[in-house]
Write a protein that holds these residues in place. Structure first.
Motif, short mmCIF file in Angstrom:
data_model
loop_
_atom_site.label_atom_id
_atom_site.label_comp_id
_atom_site.label_asym_id
_atom_site.label_seq_id
_atom_site.Cartn_x
_atom_site.Cartn_y
_atom_site.Cartn_z
N GLU A 16 -56.21 138.26 88.13
CA GLU A 16 -57.63 137.51 88.38
C GLU A 16 -57.68 136.04 87.89
O GLU A 16 -58.19 135.14 88.56
N SER A 17 -56.79 135.62 86.74
CA SER A 17 -56.41 134.16 86.59
C SER A 17 -55.67 133.62 87.69
O SER A 17 -56.12 132.53 87.87
N TRP A 18 -54.81 133.99 88.21
CA TRP A 18 -54.00 133.71 89.48
C TRP A 18 -54.79 133.43 90.63
O TRP A 18 -55.10 132.48 91.29
N ARG A 19 -55.94 134.46 90.68
CA ARG A 19 -56.71 134.68 91.87
C ARG A 19 -57.69 133.44 91.93
O ARG A 19 -58.00 132.65 92.80
N ASN A 20 -58.24 132.96 90.76
CA ASN A 20 -59.42 131.96 90.37
C ASN A 20 -58.67 130.78 90.31
O ASN A 20 -59.28 129.79 90.69
N LEU A 21 -57.61 130.55 89.61
CA LEU A 21 -56.97 129.08 89.48
C LEU A 21 -56.34 128.57 90.55
O LEU A 21 -56.23 127.68 90.92
N VAL A 22 -55.66 129.71 91.48
CA VAL A 22 -54.85 129.38 92.70
C VAL A 22 -55.45 129.84 93.90
O VAL A 22 -55.65 128.86 94.79
N VAL A 23 -55.65 131.04 94.05
CA VAL A 23 -55.96 131.40 95.47
C VAL A 23 -57.34 131.01 95.86
O VAL A 23 -57.56 130.63 97.04
N GLU A 24 -58.35 130.88 94.98
CA GLU A 24 -59.53 131.08 95.49
C GLU A 24 -60.17 129.57 95.06
O GLU A 24 -61.33 129.14 95.33
N LYS A 25 -59.28 128.73 94.48
CA LYS A 25 -59.69 127.43 94.07
C LYS A 25 -60.40 126.50 95.71
O LYS A 25 -61.26 125.87 95.31
N LYS A 26 -59.30 126.60 96.57
CA LYS A 26 -59.96 126.09 97.89
C LYS A 26 -61.13 126.53 98.28
O LYS A 26 -61.97 125.96 98.90
N GLY A 27 -61.03 127.87 98.36
CA GLY A 27 -62.11 128.66 98.84
C GLY A 27 -63.75 128.35 98.34
O GLY A 27 -64.51 128.05 98.95
N ARG A 28 -63.48 128.06 96.82
CA ARG A 28 -64.87 127.65 96.11
C ARG A 28 -65.25 126.56 96.41
O ARG A 28 -66.41 126.12 96.56
N GLN A 29 -64.15 125.43 96.83
CA GLN A 29 -64.71 124.06 97.15
C GLN A 29 -65.40 124.13 98.44
O GLN A 29 -66.43 123.57 98.81
N LEU A 30 -64.87 125.05 99.35
CA LEU A 30 -65.56 124.98 100.59
C LEU A 30 -67.00 125.78 100.68
O LEU A 30 -67.57 125.55 101.45
N LYS A 31 -66.88 126.90 99.64
CA LYS A 31 -68.17 127.74 99.75
C LYS A 31 -69.31 126.86 99.39
O LYS A 31 -70.29 126.99 99.82
N LYS A 32 -68.86 125.92 98.44
CA LYS A 32 -70.00 124.97 97.95
C LYS A 32 -70.77 124.14 99.12
O LYS A 32 -71.80 123.88 99.36
N ALA A 33 -69.76 123.87 100.18
CA ALA A 33 -70.33 123.12 101.07
C ALA A 33 -70.92 123.72 102.26
O ALA A 33 -71.62 123.38 102.66
N PHE A 34 -70.39 124.96 102.38
CA PHE A 34 -70.88 125.53 103.73
C PHE A 34 -71.92 126.76 103.24
O PHE A 34 -72.78 127.31 104.09
#
Length: 696
Positions: free
Chosen positions: A400-418
């Motif tokens: 989950e650290s890997w998921r939050n720090l690496v995998v989902e980082k870009k996704g969270r940025q786009l989620k905020k916008a969309f």
């Protein structure tokens, strides 16, 4: 695939680290493991032990009636004789008589022991130096293990060795059946979880009080089995008692204090028991009164009497209810330690996000807990708890650290916008696969919904800009929420109009039905909004909705510096036209034939309102109204439409006029006017009932 492989690697690393800790067994983890194992007893709850294992308690009632402890040895002798008279097969004393009292008392006790002929006397080993009568030491020769089966190559036996022992007076031991030690050793946290079965003294091996009581209860010698790693077990006749390599046995406790059949010593002394109440029993005599301080904290009870530990060993043996910790148990432990973290890593690699990952973690931990508990209660295996749990926890934290720090980082940025204008399903898809947000598209079947406010220009001209913005916000916010709740994607706002698509970017089963449900909910919500607007003296609103289902190109379209997720194609254009035609027909929700055909029968009420041949199209477009009010007029309208298409314009006009008068029905008003036109200028002879639009 590389991202998914990382989760599996975390599982493998966690498994190897945990296995290393398992082999080292650090004290802190062992203590925690003990506590987690203790919880299994409390979850399982108390169970009934073998009825032939009895505790004869020197309890509070006995001390109150007979007198303070220790009692005169004449009294103890009478207790032993009375037990024999009740038919007790073996009497095991959790007491040592190492000091003389007086000649008469000692002689009386010695006589009682000899007459009973069933007494196994207790003694204990000491670390500190202790002088002992040579005659008493000589008597102890009877207590040693005589039979051993030793594997080839064994040089030593890993038993605890003592240099001194505290034994009974030789006068008392002369008539005893046998002797057994009652030493006990707690774990590091002070709780007693294991019983010592064997100890070394002066080169000989001595069994415990419980082992000696069982030896005479079963009337068979003890056979000790020794393997290269240490003690393997003890055999008493057909009964095999498993042992850890250090000569200890895990206790499978039955419950808190007084779980065993317990009789008060006073009742035995006063002969208040039924004649056959103790017949054939194995009786352990010991103190249960807290003031005597023979207390052993256990997983069940902080004040468990020590005598009940001996009774637990005997009952475990007679019922074959041993907590096994053998090679099979260790293999099961190692499989859980190595496989479960890797299994969790594989699952985490394929779950969509953090909450699903948490569910996978809880599920894996729950699966192991269930396996461990069933192995404990059904298989009677004393498996570790902490080490597999540690591996599962490390896998989850690392993944989950890997998921939050690496995998989902870009996704969270786009989620905020969309997230403000895209359906929750699309937001999750963006988080999961942010690389999909590129220019381009795909063709797929979708349902398109357009809604628009009627006469909005007039409304806007009468309002100040702040008032207009307030009105629009109060209207558009709930309409957007309805679209998202029906699993739609808000495509865009076009002034006061709303465009939404269903079944894109993700598959939405029954998307036509979801679009129709959104339209109905919009009209219901508008009714509630208008009530509030009217109370505040504001303008009320009216809307029209158009829905079409068909193929369209959907995707991210625009320029490199700005693009939107949208849909284009004839299907989209038709939905927009249907929305505009509500003004012409006097309706609120118009849907195409394709949409109508995909909605399950009975879900909504539809009526066919027209068949129109538009410019550039040979086949007519069939339009339906999704009705939410005045449902009772439907059969009359269908009758009028049938007469209209049969060129019976007089009869049809009469029906439509009646519906206009009774219901102010918009489509009926339109058809009444058409009937008047056709009565004045009849259609051609080959007229098929289809209305030909004069413009787009």
């Amino acid at each position: 695939m590389k991202k998914r492989l990382a989760f599996v690697v975390f599982g493998l690393i966690a498994a190897l680290l945990t296995f290393a800790a398992y082999r080292q067994a650090p004290q802190a983890l062992q203590q925690l493991d003990y506590r987690m194992k203790d919880a299994r007893f409390r979850v399982r709850g108390p169970i009934k032990p073998d009825k032939d294992v009895v505790v004869v308690a020197i309890d509070h009632a006995s001390i109150k009636e007979i007198g303070r402890w220790p009692w005169s040895r004449e009294v103890t002798g009478r207790l032993i004789q009375n037990l024999a008279s009740y038919g007790v097969k073996v009497t095991a004393l959790d007491i040592v008589f190492s000091e003389p009292q007086n000649p008469a008392a000692d002689a009386a006790l010695a006589s009682s022991i000899a007459k009973a002929g069933n007494v196994v006397m207790g003694y204990f080993f000491r670390e500190e130096e202790q002088s002992a009568d040579p005659a008493a030491i000589a008597q102890m020769e009877r207590a040693t293990v005589k039979l051993m089966r030793v594997a080839e190559g064994v040089q030593s036996i890993p038993l605890t060795e003592y240099a001194n022992l505290d034994v009974n007076l030789p006068q008392l031991g002369a008539g005893a059946l046998d002797f057994g030690f009652f030493n006990a050793r707690p774990d590091g946290d002070g709780l007693y979880r294991r019983s010592i079965l064997l100890l070394l003294y002066n080169g000989d091996i001595y069994p415990s009080l419980a082992m000696k009581a069982l030896r005479h209860y079963l009337n068979s010698d003890i056979m000790l089995e020794v393997k290269s790693y240490g003690i393997d077990g003890l055999q008493i006749g057909s009964l095999r008692i498993p042992s850890r390599e250090d000569g200890t046995m895990s206790l499978n406790y039955y419950g808190p204090a007084h779980s065993f059949r317990t009789v008060s010593a006073a009742d035995v002394l006063k002969k208040r028991l039924k004649p056959d109440e103790l017949k054939g029993a194995i009786a352990f005599v010991g103190a249960t009164e807290i003031g005597i301080y023979d207390i052993r904290p256990t997983p069940f009870d902080a004040t468990q009497p020590g005598v009940e530990l001996h009774a637990t060993v005997a009952a475990n043996a007679l019922e074959r209810r041993f907590l096994k910790y053998d090679g099979i148990t260790q293999m099961q432990e190692m499989l859980c330690i190595l496989l479960l973290p890797i299994l969790l890593g594989i699952v985490l690699a394929f779950v969509p996000g953090t909450f699903a990952g948490l569910a996978a973690f809880i599920g894996t931990a729950g699966l192991f807990s269930l396996i461990n508990y069933l192995a404990f209660t059904q298989g009677l295996r004393d498996m570790t708890v902490i080490y597999p749990m540690l591996g599962i926890g490390l896998t989850y934290l690392g993944s989950e650290s890997w998921r939050n720090l690496v995998v989902e980082k870009k996704g969270r940025q786009l989620k905020k916008a969309f997230s403000n204008y895209v359906s929750p399903d699309l937001v999750r898809e963006i988080e999961k696969n942010p690389d999909k947000l590129v220019l381009g598209g795909e063709q797929r079947e979708i349902s398109i919904l357009f809604s628009d406010i009627r006469g909005f220009t007039t409304v806007s001209e009468s309002l100040t800009p702040p008032e207009l913005v307030t009105l629009l916000n109060e209207y558009l916010s709930p309409m957007t929420r309805i679209v998202l709740e029906e699993r739609g994607t808000l495509d865009k706002f076009i002034g006061d109009a709303v465009m939404a698509i269903f079944n894109a970017p993700l598959d939405v089963p029954g998307h036509a039905e979801h679009a129709c449900a959104a339209a109905v909910r919009m009209l219901e919500e508008l009714k509630r909004l208008n009530e509030g607007f009217a109370e505040r003296g504001m303008h009320t609103l009216d809307i029209g909705v158009g829905i079409n289902t068909g193929p369209a190109v959907v995707g991210n379209m625009g320029a490199d510096i700005r693009f939107d997720y949208t849909a284009i194609g004839d299907s989209v254009n038709l939905a927009s036209r249907l929305e505009g035609l509500n003004k012409y027909y006097g309706s609120h929700i118009l849907v195409s034939e394709d949409t109508r055909n995909q909605v399950p029968d009975g879900r909504f009420i539809f009526r066919e309102v027209d068949r129109v041949r538009v410019k550039g199209k040979h086949l007519p477009i069939v339009m339906y109204e999704l009705m939410i009010t005045n449902l009772e007029l439907l059969p009359h309208f269908e009758e009028g439409l049938e007469k209209y298409r049969a060129k019976q314009f007089v009869t049809a006009q009469q029906i439509f006029n009646r519906l206009v008068a009774d219901y102010s029905d918009g489509p009926s008003r339109l058809y009444s006017n058409r009937c008047a036109e056709y009565l004045e200028t009849p259609p051609p002879a080959d007229w098929d009932g289809v209305y030909t639009a004069k413009s787009k």
